[in-house]
Enzyme design. Structure first.
Site, PDB file in Angstrom:
ATOM      1  N   MET A  16       0.742  -1.524   0.333  1.00 21.86           N
ATOM      2  CA  MET A  16       0.315  -0.102  -0.066  1.00 21.86           C
ATOM      3  C   MET A  16       0.592   1.052   0.281  1.00 21.86           C
ATOM      4  O   MET A  16       0.662   2.078  -0.667  1.00 21.86           O
ATOM      5  CB  MET A  16      -1.212  -0.170   1.229  1.00 21.86           C
ATOM      6  CG  MET A  16      -2.476  -1.151   0.904  1.00 21.86           C
ATOM      7  SD  MET A  16      -3.297  -0.269  -0.462  1.00 21.86           S
ATOM      8  CE  MET A  16      -3.896   0.794   0.427  1.00 21.86           C
ATOM      9  N   GLY A  17       2.192   1.744   1.027  1.00 19.25           N
ATOM     10  CA  GLY A  17       2.837   2.447   1.169  1.00 19.25           C
ATOM     11  C   GLY A  17       3.636   2.857  -0.213  1.00 19.25           C
ATOM     12  O   GLY A  17       3.737   3.551  -0.376  1.00 19.25           O
ATOM     13  N   SER A 131      -9.409   3.133   1.079  1.00 19.48           N
ATOM     14  CA  SER A 131      -9.826   2.122   0.856  1.00 19.48           C
ATOM     15  C   SER A 131      -9.663   2.508  -0.895  1.00 19.48           C
ATOM     16  O   SER A 131      -8.973   3.349  -1.509  1.00 19.48           O
ATOM     17  CB  SER A 131     -10.812   3.119   0.637  1.00 19.48           C
ATOM     18  OG  SER A 131     -12.143   1.147  -0.042  1.00 19.48           O
ATOM     19  N   LYS A 185     -14.297   5.057   7.627  1.00 21.12           N
ATOM     20  CA  LYS A 185     -13.746   4.275   7.030  1.00 21.12           C
ATOM     21  C   LYS A 185     -14.006   2.807   7.408  1.00 21.12           C
ATOM     22  O   LYS A 185     -14.171   1.741   6.947  1.00 21.12           O
ATOM     23  CB  LYS A 185     -11.901   4.389   7.256  1.00 21.12           C
ATOM     24  CG  LYS A 185     -11.449   3.328   6.423  1.00 21.12           C
ATOM     25  CD  LYS A 185     -11.321   2.617   5.178  1.00 21.12           C
ATOM     26  CE  LYS A 185     -11.498   1.959   4.512  1.00 21.12           C
ATOM     27  NZ  LYS A 185     -10.639   0.739   4.446  1.00 21.12           N
ATOM     28  N   HIS A 188     -17.593   2.048   6.294  1.00 18.59           N
ATOM     29  CA  HIS A 188     -17.568   1.580   4.847  1.00 18.59           C
ATOM     30  C   HIS A 188     -16.697   0.631   4.953  1.00 18.59           C
ATOM     31  O   HIS A 188     -17.453  -0.573   4.122  1.00 18.59           O
ATOM     32  CB  HIS A 188     -16.219   2.726   3.909  1.00 18.59           C
ATOM     33  CG  HIS A 188     -15.666   2.089   3.180  1.00 18.59           C
ATOM     34  ND1 HIS A 188     -14.788   0.888   2.967  1.00 18.59           N
ATOM     35  CD2 HIS A 188     -15.872   2.448   1.426  1.00 18.59           C
ATOM     36  CE1 HIS A 188     -13.744   0.554   1.657  1.00 18.59           C
ATOM     37  NE2 HIS A 188     -15.064   1.179   0.683  1.00 18.59           N
ATOM     38  N   ASN A 189     -15.936  -0.321   6.280  1.00 15.12           N
ATOM     39  CA  ASN A 189     -16.053  -1.838   5.797  1.00 15.12           C
ATOM     40  C   ASN A 189     -16.761  -2.459   5.950  1.00 15.12           C
ATOM     41  O   ASN A 189     -17.249  -3.870   5.918  1.00 15.12           O
ATOM     42  CB  ASN A 189     -14.504  -1.612   7.097  1.00 15.12           C
ATOM     43  CG  ASN A 189     -13.504  -1.542   5.537  1.00 15.12           C
ATOM     44  OD1 ASN A 189     -13.252  -0.028   4.663  1.00 15.12           O
ATOM     45  ND2 ASN A 189     -12.171  -1.736   6.201  1.00 15.12           N
ATOM     46  N   GLU A 192     -18.685  -3.183   3.806  1.00 11.19           N
ATOM     47  CA  GLU A 192     -18.218  -3.710   2.884  1.00 11.19           C
ATOM     48  C   GLU A 192     -18.569  -5.316   3.156  1.00 11.19           C
ATOM     49  O   GLU A 192     -18.455  -6.356   1.769  1.00 11.19           O
ATOM     50  CB  GLU A 192     -16.660  -3.208   2.232  1.00 11.19           C
ATOM     51  CG  GLU A 192     -15.424  -4.627   2.056  1.00 11.19           C
ATOM     52  CD  GLU A 192     -14.189  -3.867   2.408  1.00 11.19           C
ATOM     53  OE1 GLU A 192     -13.145  -2.866   1.479  1.00 11.19           O
ATOM     54  OE2 GLU A 192     -13.451  -4.394   2.717  1.00 11.19           O
ATOM     55  N   HIS A 453     -39.587  -3.380  35.604  1.00 12.60           N
ATOM     56  CA  HIS A 453     -38.570  -2.303  35.220  1.00 12.60           C
ATOM     57  C   HIS A 453     -39.620  -1.750  34.194  1.00 12.60           C
ATOM     58  O   HIS A 453     -39.293  -0.386  33.818  1.00 12.60           O
ATOM     59  CB  HIS A 453     -37.962  -3.134  33.818  1.00 12.60           C
ATOM     60  CG  HIS A 453     -37.365  -4.305  34.442  1.00 12.60           C
ATOM     61  ND1 HIS A 453     -35.755  -4.458  34.805  1.00 12.60           N
ATOM     62  CD2 HIS A 453     -36.913  -5.737  33.648  1.00 12.60           C
ATOM     63  CE1 HIS A 453     -34.961  -5.374  34.985  1.00 12.60           C
ATOM     64  NE2 HIS A 453     -35.843  -5.924  34.550  1.00 12.60           N
TER      65      HIS A 453
HETATM   66  C1  6PG Z   1     -10.235  -1.146   1.821  1.00 16.54           C
HETATM   67  C2  6PG Z   1     -10.806  -2.990   2.405  1.00 16.54           C
HETATM   68  C3  6PG Z   1      -9.459  -2.514   2.895  1.00 16.54           C
HETATM   69  C4  6PG Z   1      -9.109  -3.670   4.094  1.00 16.54           C
HETATM   70  C5  6PG Z   1      -9.088  -5.056   3.492  1.00 16.54           C
HETATM   71  C6  6PG Z   1      -9.841  -5.865   3.976  1.00 16.54           C
HETATM   72  O1  6PG Z   1     -10.826  -0.658   1.631  1.00 16.54           O
HETATM   73  O2  6PG Z   1      -9.755  -0.797   0.555  1.00 16.54           O
HETATM   74  O3  6PG Z   1     -11.295  -2.098   3.738  1.00 16.54           O
HETATM   75  O4  6PG Z   1      -9.040  -1.332   3.898  1.00 16.54           O
HETATM   76  O5  6PG Z   1      -8.186  -3.341   4.816  1.00 16.54           O
HETATM   77  O6  6PG Z   1     -10.404  -5.202   2.722  1.00 16.54           O
HETATM   78  O7  6PG Z   1     -10.753  -6.169   5.029  1.00 16.54           O
HETATM   79  P1  6PG Z   1     -10.598  -7.872   5.717  1.00 16.54           P
HETATM   80  O8  6PG Z   1      -9.490  -8.486   5.936  1.00 16.54           O
HETATM   81  O9  6PG Z   1     -11.757  -7.161   7.120  1.00 16.54           O
HETATM   82  O10 6PG Z   1     -11.717  -8.414   5.296  1.00 16.54           O
END
Ligand code: 6PG
Length: 469
Positions: A16-17, A131, A185, A188-189, A192, A453
Site C-alpha cells: 500500500m505504502g 480505500s 472508513k 465503509h468496511n 463492504e 422494569h
Molecule cells: C479497503 C479495504 C481494506 C481492508 C480489506 C481487508 O477499503 O481497501 O476495506 O482497507 O483492509 O478489505 O479487510 P478484512 O481482512 O477485514 O476482510
C-alpha cells in the site's frame, strides 16, 4: 538529495505504502519514504526511477531532514501498536506544526487518543481512511480524512491530486473533526462486509438453485454489472469466476478454501453500532458468517448429521432475474444501515458529517463503489438529516420494485436449506423497520413481570408498573 525539499513523507513501504507514494510522485509532488526494511526502500527507489521525485531511506534522520516544513508524514503501517511505536520514534525529530496522517484502519478511539496526545506536543494528527487496495493506492484511492481542518488544508492539494476522480471530482473530502475519517472508513468496511456476504450468497443460490457453472456465473455478474447492480464487488466477482486455476484444471474459485479471514473492521462496525443503538443486522450477520465459515471442521461433522434433501431447481432465466432484483434490494438495505449508523455517530461523537459528501467520495476508488451511491448522494444532498434511506421516495420506489423477489427467494432458500442470512436479515430488517406495530409490547410486559422494569402505555402518559402475579 537536498534537505527540506520533499513535499510528502510516507512511513511503511509495504504494498500500500509503495503504491501510494508512487502515486504522489506521479502528480508532481516530491515524496520521500521511510521503512526499516532495506529491501522495501530499495524496491521503491528502483520503481520510482528518479530520486529527485521519489526517494527513501532506512534512516529516520535522513527521512526527517528530507521533508519541507511543516512536514506532512503519512503512516501506512498495521493498525494498533505499530502506529503508536512509529509516533514515538518520530516525536524527538519533529518540529512544531508538523502533521502526522494515519492512513491505516485504526480504531477510531485510538485516533482520538493520539490526536489529544500529539496536540499537547504541538503536532497535528489526523486519521485518513484509504480505500481501494493496492490498485487504488497506485492509481487513485478514495480517501476519508478527519481531524484538524487547518492541518487538512496543508495536505488537501496532494490528496486531491492522488485521489480517484468521479466526473472529475476528487474522491476525498474533509469529513469532520477528531476521528471522523477513521470512523467513516470503519463503516465503509462494515458495508463492504455486508455486500461481500450478499454477493457470496447469491453465487451460492445461482449455483445450487439454477445449476449455473462458472462461465454462466461470469456472464450473469458481467450483465449485472452493466445495470442497477453496477459496483466494484460485482465486477471483480465476474472476473473471479473465469480465472483459471494456475496450479491445476478448472477455475481457481472452486479450489479456494471456504474459510474467510478478517482483520476486525467489520466487527468494530457491528460492535459500535450496538454501542450507539443503531441496528445493522446485515453487517452483523456478515461478521458472524466469517466466524461460521472458519468452523470448517465442525461444519463438516454437522453436515454429516443433518444432510439436505435434493434442491428444487428453478429455471435459470427466471432465477437470474429474481436474484438480480433481490440482490439489489439487499444492497440498498446494507447501505441504508451503514448510512443510518453514520448519521447517529455524527451526533454521538460530534463529527457533523455530510452524508452526501461521504456518498460522493465513495463513488470511485473504494471497495464499495457502486452506481447506487449516485442516488444515495442525491437523497442526502436534499436532506442531510434524513433518518434512513428507506424513507426517501427514490428508494421506496426501488424497494417496492425489488422486495417481492427478495421474499420469494427467502422462502425458496429456507425451503431448500440454502444459507442466505444476509438476505434474510435484510428482509427482516426491512419488515421490522416498516412495521408500525411490533410485538415488543410483550417484552416490556415480561420485563415488568419479572423485574419491575416498568412500561409505558399507548393511551396514557407516564411510567407504569403492574403487580402481574
Ligand atoms: C479497503 C479495504 C481494506 C481492508 C480489506 C481487508 O477499503 O481497501 O476495506 O482497507 O483492509 O478489505 O479487510 P478484512 O481482512 O477485514 O476482510
Amino acid at each position: 538529495m537536498e534537505n527540506n525539499t520533499y513535499d510528502f513523507g510516507l512511513i511503511g513501504l509495504g504494498v500500500m505504502g509503495r503504491n501510494f507514494i508512487l502515486n504522489v510522485a506521479d502528480h508532481n509532488y516530491k515524496a520521500f519514504g521511510y521503512d526499516l526494511d532495506p529491501e522495501k526502500v530499495n524496491a521503491l527507489i528502483k520503481e520510482g526511477g528518479n530520486q529527485e521525485k521519489v526517494s527513501a531511506s532506512v534512516e529516520i534522520t535522513t527521512f526527517i531532514s528530507a521533508l519541507s516544513l511543516p512536514r506532512k508524514i503519512m503512516l501506512l503501517v498495521p493498525a494498533g501498536k505499530a502506529v503508536d511505536a512509529v509516533i514515538e520514534s518520530l516525536l524527538p525529530h519533529l518540529s512544531k506544526d508538523d502533521i502526522i496522517i494515519d492512513g491505516g484502519n485504526s480504531f477510531f478511539t485510538d485516533t482520538d487518543r493520539r490526536e489529544t496526545y500529539l496536540q499537547s506536543k504541538g503536532i497535528y494528527f489526523f486519521g485518513a481512511g484509504v480505500s481501494g487496495g493496492a490498485e487504488g493506492a497506485r492509481n487513485g484511492p478514495s480517501i476519508m480524512p478527519g481531524g484538524s481542518r487547518m492541518a487538512y488544508k496543508e495536505v488537501q492539494p496532494i490528496f486531491e491530486a492522488v485521489a480517484a476522480k468521479f466526473n472529475n471530482e476528487p474522491c476525498v473530502a474533509y469529513l469532520g473533526p477528531k476521528s471522523a475519517g477513521n470512523y467513516v472508513k470503519m463503516v465503509h468496511n462494515g458495508i463492504e462486509y455486508g455486500l461481500m456476504q450478499l454477493t457470496a450468497e447469491f453465487y451460492d443460490l445461482l449455483k445450487k438453485g439454477g445449476q449455473l457453472n462458472n462461465n454462466e456465473l461470469h456472464q450473469v455478474f458481467t450483465e449485472w454489472n452493466k445495470g442497477d447492480l453496477q459496483s466494484f464487488l460485482v465486477e471483480i466477482s465476474a472476473q473471479i469466476f473465469e480465472k483459471k486455476d494456475p496450479l491445476g484444471h478448472g477455475q481457481l474459485v472452486d479450489k479456494i478454501l471456504d474459510k474467510a479471514k478478517q482483520k476486525g473492521t467489520g466487527k468494530w462496525t457491528s460492535q459500535n453500532a450496538m454501542d450507539i443503538g443503531i441496528p445493522v443486522p446485515t453487517i452483523d450477520i456478515a461478521v458472524s458468517m466469517r466466524e461460521i465459515s472458519s468452523l470448517k471442521e465442525e461444519r463438516m461433522l454437522a453436515s454429516k448429521k443433518y444432510g439436505r434433501g435434493k434442491t428444487d431447481l428453478i429455471e435459470k432465466e427466471k432465477l437470474i432475474t429474481k436474484a438480480g432484483k433481490a440482490l439489489y434490494f439487499a444492497f440498498i438495505i446494507t447501505y441504508a444501515q451503514g448510512m443510518h449508523q453514520l448519521r447517529a455517530a455524527s451526533n454521538e461523537y460530534g463529527y457533523a458529517l455530510s452524508l452526501s459528501g461521504i456518498a460522493k467520495i465513495w463513488r470511485a476508488g473504494c471497495i464499495i463503489r457502486a452506481a447506487l451511491l449516485e442516488d444515495i448522494a442525491r437523497v442526502f444532498e436534499e436532506d442531510n438529516e434524513l433518518a434512513n434511506l428507506l424513507l426517501a421516495p427514490t428508494f421506496s420506489e426501488k424497494i417496492l420494485e425489488s422486495v417481492g423477489a427478495a421474499r420469494e427467494l427467502v422462502t425458496y432458500a429456507a425451503h431448500n436449506g440454502i444459507p442466505m442470512p444476509g438476505l434474510f436479515n435484510s428482509l427482516s430488517y426491512f419488515d421490522a423497520y416498516t412495521s408500525e406495530q411490533l410485538p415488543l409490547n410483550l417484552i416490556q410486559a415480561q420485563r415488568d413481570y419479572f423485574g419491575s422494569h416498568t412500561y409505558e402505555r399507548t393511551d396514557k402518559e407516564g411510567i407504569f408498573h403492574t403487580d402481574w402475579s
